[in-house]
Scaffold this active site. Sequence first.
Site, PDB file in Angstrom:
ATOM      1  NE  ARG A 237      -4.244  -1.431  -0.011  1.00  0.00           N
ATOM      2  CZ  ARG A 237      -4.351  -2.467  -0.830  1.00  0.00           C
ATOM      3  NH1 ARG A 237      -3.330  -2.770  -1.622  1.00  0.00           N
ATOM      4  NH2 ARG A 237      -5.442  -3.195  -0.851  1.00  0.00           N
ATOM      5  CG  ASP A 261       2.360  -2.309  -8.502  1.00  0.00           C
ATOM      6  OD1 ASP A 261       2.327  -1.869  -9.669  1.00  0.00           O
ATOM      7  OD2 ASP A 261       1.481  -3.051  -8.028  1.00  0.00           O
ATOM      8  CD  GLU A 266      -2.524   3.504  -5.348  1.00  0.00           C
ATOM      9  OE1 GLU A 266      -3.374   2.689  -5.715  1.00  0.00           O
ATOM     10  OE2 GLU A 266      -1.366   3.178  -5.031  1.00  0.00           O
ATOM     11  CG  HIS A 298      -2.324  -0.743  -6.950  1.00  0.00           C
ATOM     12  ND1 HIS A 298      -2.820   0.006  -5.907  1.00  0.00           N
ATOM     13  CD2 HIS A 298      -2.326  -2.024  -6.499  1.00  0.00           C
ATOM     14  CE1 HIS A 298      -3.110  -0.777  -4.885  1.00  0.00           C
ATOM     15  NE2 HIS A 298      -2.807  -2.015  -5.223  1.00  0.00           N
TER      16      HIS A 298
END
Length: 332
Positions: A237, A261, A266, A298
């Site tokens: 996260r 990622d 985000e 992600h």
Amino acid sequence: MAIRIAFFDAKSYDRENFAKVNENFGFDIQYYKERLSLNTVSLTQGADAVCIFVNAECDARVIERMAGYGVKLIALRCAGFNNVDVQAAKQFGIRVVRVPAYSPHAVAEYAVTLMLALNRKVYRSVYRTREGNFRLGGLLGFDMYGKTVGLIGMGKIAKELVKILRGFGMNVLAYDLYPDEAFAKEHQVKIVSLDELYEQSDIISLHCPLTKETQFIINSDSITKMKYGVMIINTGRGKLIKTADLIDGLRSHQVGSAALDVYEEEANYFYEDRSDKMIDDDKLALLLMMPNVIVTSHQAFFTREAVHNIALTTLQNILDFSEGKELVNEVK
């Protein structure tokens, strides 16, 4: 009467996978491209359940509105539930379910992908050779064999990652509040304190849930304890890392490289095409410019097997709820 589901943040692949799996369930699914938020919660009117993803805004205000509309179930199609006010849901009589294990292999394999791409500068090499530049300067990496990887969190994903990394001949350290000692012994994983992990790891990979205790677990203090030139991988996260502190660590070279990622802020960018707009998040823009940083969207979970399992488990959770069965994946 079929259970009605308000499905938020629906992408084309979501519709395709859920529609196919839903042939065996027969739910009435209304797909919305918008994320669930206070501005879109009115779309849940008449729904029995809402299906949301990682960037939904499901705070107490949203939950209160949904309860007033008659929503009885929040079905997360992901493992994390940090974006849902679980206590508020309990207060308003809405149950919460999730998908705890869609494919630990997918995320573990992607974490290794990031390690290798970052170490061997694959992303830089591809750009160069497409322009006819075949020089090797700036592409020097290191052998993974014999290096030490520290895993923060020792759940299902981390365990699959351990198996892969041991195959590379790497030393593996792990920190977890409730470590699986039997697994660690079988796979030669050394359970250590967090400070020991920081001090000894050449690579640190994050695999813990986002909680009040783990938010910004990577910060200026923890970075100063790490090996000089450490590589940091985050497929968990975004808010596990305080971005400003990571940038400072990269600037000072205390952090040698990072692959993200996920990103702290985000929600306004990931899963959307923003290629025709300026990125007005200064920290994200800076990370994207750094030659020793990889940022992806992600996507660690994104394999055929995982998206099928997500759809299957999500709809099974909803079916179990509708039939009054035990909710094995309930968030309590």
